[in-house]
Design an enzyme around this catalytic site. Structure first.
Site, PDB file in Angstrom:
ATOM      1  N   SER A 139      -4.088   2.981 -11.818  1.00  0.00           N
ATOM      2  CA  SER A 139      -5.273   1.702 -12.050  1.00  0.00           C
ATOM      3  C   SER A 139      -5.832   2.117 -13.286  1.00  0.00           C
ATOM      4  CB  SER A 139      -6.370   1.857 -10.839  1.00  0.00           C
ATOM      5  OG  SER A 139      -7.518   1.246 -11.087  1.00  0.00           O
ATOM      6  N   TYR A 154     -11.136   7.776  -5.968  1.00  0.00           N
ATOM      7  CA  TYR A 154     -10.157   6.803  -6.572  1.00  0.00           C
ATOM      8  C   TYR A 154      -9.501   7.103  -7.632  1.00  0.00           C
ATOM      9  CZ  TYR A 154      -8.027   2.099  -6.922  1.00  0.00           C
ATOM     10  OH  TYR A 154      -6.891   1.188  -7.061  1.00  0.00           O
TER      11      TYR A 154
HETATM   12  N1  LIG Z   1      -6.519  -5.234  -6.541  1.00  0.00           N
HETATM   13  C1  LIG Z   1      -6.683  -4.312  -7.574  1.00  0.00           C
HETATM   14  O1  LIG Z   1      -7.597  -4.894  -8.465  1.00  0.00           O
HETATM   15  C2  LIG Z   1      -5.902  -3.115  -8.012  1.00  0.00           C
HETATM   16  C3  LIG Z   1      -6.255  -2.487  -9.269  1.00  0.00           C
HETATM   17  C4  LIG Z   1      -5.317  -1.479  -9.503  1.00  0.00           C
HETATM   18  C5  LIG Z   1      -4.578  -0.786  -8.652  1.00  0.00           C
HETATM   19  N2  LIG Z   1      -4.578  -1.582  -7.299  1.00  0.00           N
HETATM   20  C6  LIG Z   1      -3.721  -0.508  -6.350  1.00  0.00           C
HETATM   21  O2  LIG Z   1      -2.704  -1.836  -5.952  1.00  0.00           O
HETATM   22  C7  LIG Z   1      -2.420  -1.199  -4.482  1.00  0.00           C
HETATM   23  C8  LIG Z   1      -2.210  -2.323  -3.588  1.00  0.00           C
HETATM   24  O3  LIG Z   1      -3.812  -2.830  -3.666  1.00  0.00           O
HETATM   25  P1  LIG Z   1      -4.118  -4.269  -3.171  1.00  0.00           P
HETATM   26  O4  LIG Z   1      -4.982  -4.742  -4.192  1.00  0.00           O
HETATM   27  O5  LIG Z   1      -2.953  -5.148  -3.110  1.00  0.00           O
HETATM   28  O6  LIG Z   1      -4.924  -4.024  -1.910  1.00  0.00           O
HETATM   29  P2  LIG Z   1      -4.440  -4.473  -0.412  1.00  0.00           P
HETATM   30  O7  LIG Z   1      -5.945  -3.719   0.143  1.00  0.00           O
HETATM   31  O8  LIG Z   1      -4.300  -5.826  -0.268  1.00  0.00           O
HETATM   32  O9  LIG Z   1      -3.446  -3.828   0.101  1.00  0.00           O
HETATM   33  C9  LIG Z   1      -3.343  -2.363   0.443  1.00  0.00           C
HETATM   34  C10 LIG Z   1      -2.127  -1.893   1.491  1.00  0.00           C
HETATM   35  O10 LIG Z   1      -2.032  -0.631   1.705  1.00  0.00           O
HETATM   36  C11 LIG Z   1      -1.921  -0.580   2.851  1.00  0.00           C
HETATM   37  N3  LIG Z   1      -2.436   0.760   3.448  1.00  0.00           N
HETATM   38  C12 LIG Z   1      -3.772   1.226   3.343  1.00  0.00           C
HETATM   39  N4  LIG Z   1      -4.011   2.393   3.683  1.00  0.00           N
HETATM   40  C13 LIG Z   1      -2.551   2.989   4.144  1.00  0.00           C
HETATM   41  C14 LIG Z   1      -2.060   4.038   4.831  1.00  0.00           C
HETATM   42  N5  LIG Z   1      -2.886   4.953   5.031  1.00  0.00           N
HETATM   43  N6  LIG Z   1      -0.777   4.093   4.970  1.00  0.00           N
HETATM   44  C15 LIG Z   1       0.007   3.067   4.724  1.00  0.00           C
HETATM   45  N7  LIG Z   1      -0.529   1.960   4.238  1.00  0.00           N
HETATM   46  C16 LIG Z   1      -1.812   1.865   3.978  1.00  0.00           C
HETATM   47  C17 LIG Z   1      -2.971  -1.669   3.796  1.00  0.00           C
HETATM   48  O11 LIG Z   1      -2.435  -1.926   4.833  1.00  0.00           O
HETATM   49  C18 LIG Z   1      -2.449  -2.897   2.637  1.00  0.00           C
HETATM   50  O12 LIG Z   1      -1.230  -3.509   3.046  1.00  0.00           O
HETATM   51  C19 LIG Z   1      -3.293   0.008  -4.341  1.00  0.00           C
HETATM   52  O13 LIG Z   1      -2.796   1.173  -4.204  1.00  0.00           O
HETATM   53  C20 LIG Z   1      -4.424  -0.305  -5.070  1.00  0.00           C
HETATM   54  O14 LIG Z   1      -5.257   0.881  -5.294  1.00  0.00           O
HETATM   55  C21 LIG Z   1      -5.250  -2.473  -6.953  1.00  0.00           C
END
Ligand SMILES: NC(=O)c1ccc[n+]([C@@H]2O[C@H](COP(=O)([O-])OP(=O)(O)OC[C@H]3O[C@@H](n4cnc5c(N)ncnc54)[C@H](O)[C@@H]3O)[C@@H](O)[C@H]2O)c1
Length: 248
Positions: A139, A154
């Site tokens: 991230s 995080y």
């Molecule tokens: N959305 C953003 O702005 C952003 C920016 C940088 C990084 N990210 C990273 O991208 C990834 C996806 O994020 P997103 O925005 O799609 O969020 P999201 O919440 O839509 O998706 C996260 C997914 O991870 C799953 N999950 C959570 N805890 C879990 C566990 N213990 N075991 C298995 N699965 C688990 C959830 O069920 C969900 O399907 C994450 O790692 C997040 O940190 C997101």
């Protein structure tokens, strides 16, 4: 293509994982879904829409024994495992001075240890096949120390994902496995405390060099690129997908 890509964290209906699984399926990858929530409906959607296999397992990435069982099940159900996208993760907006030990460990266990458990198991299969593509999600928060929504644990976990990526690129390179990370800036999903309001969107966009928020498809296409055959000479890299939020 008789190869499978595993996508963790793909069950979320508006998430990056779902967009990644659908894009990879459209490119001919068979898809293994691993999520703490059910990915069954996404697996059905993929098999009805694309001429590939898909199988979903429910597991908590922070529990190593669940991860081992889940990958065994995916390997038994699908063609040879060739790629892994580590996307499962949680946010954490708790300020450092209010931080509890439970919250610290929850975030590190899911966002860092979870990536390690899945990667460690999957890498063993890739070494046997002498081929692999691993992409993990870091991230901008790792590079800027937060700044959008989530805070210290995080940022720490996402920074560690970059260290893990570089160390594994060294160790797994001789086995024809590339290991890379993507570092997204703010992406329009529900992870930052639910759907973004118009006010929060415009505040986030103000800090970018482009005039729009990132979409899950923007990150999915970067992951698909790093997983492609053509990316064989890219390893240990962190690809920023952040609208210019962090330039380095
Ligand atoms: N959305 C953003 O702005 C952003 C920016 C940088 C990084 N990210 C990273 O991208 C990834 C996806 O994020 P997103 O925005 O799609 O969020 P999201 O919440 O839509 O998706 C996260 C997914 O991870 C799953 N999950 C959570 N805890 C879990 C566990 N213990 N075991 C298995 N699965 C688990 C959830 O069920 C969900 O399907 C994450 O790692 C997040 O940190 C997101």
């Amino acid at each position: 293509m008789n190869r499978t890509a595993i996508v963790t964290g793909a069950a979320s209906p508006r998430g990056i994982g779902r967009a990644t699984a659908l894009l990879l399926a459209s490119q001919g990858w068979n898809i293994g879904i691993l999520d703490i929530a059910s990915g069954d409906s996404l697996a059905s959607e993929i098999t009805s829409q694309y001429n590939v296999k898909a199988h979903a397992v429910t597991a908590d990435v922070s529990d190593e024994s669940q991860v081992l069982g889940a990958i065994d099940e995916l390997e038994a159900a699908l063609p040879p495992l060739a790629a892994l996208a580590n996307l499962a993760g949680v946010s954490s907006p708790m300020p450092y001075l209010d931080l509890t030990s439970e919250e610290w460990h929850r975030v590190i266990n899911i966002n860092l240890n979870g990536v390690h458990y899945v990667t460690h198991r999957v890498a063993k299969s890739m070494v046997r096949h002498n081929y692999g593509r691993i992409v993990s999600v870091s991230s901008t928060s790792a590079q800027l120390g937060g700044g959008t929504y989530s805070k210290t644990p995080y940022s720490v976990a996402k920074a560690a994902v970059i260290g893990l990526t570089r160390a594994l690129a060294r160790e797994l390179g001789p086995h024809n496995i590339t290991v890379n990370a993507v570092a997204p800036g703010p992406i329009d999903t529900d992870i930052m405390g639910g759907p973004l309001t118009p006010d929060r969107r415009s505040t986030l966009v103000d800090s970018l060099l482009v005039n729009h928020l990132g979409q899950p498809a923007d990150v999915a296409s970067a992951i698909a690129f790093l997983m492609s055959e053509n990316s064989a000479y890219i390893t240990g890299h962190t690809l920023n997908v952040d609208g210019g939020l962090y330039m380095h």
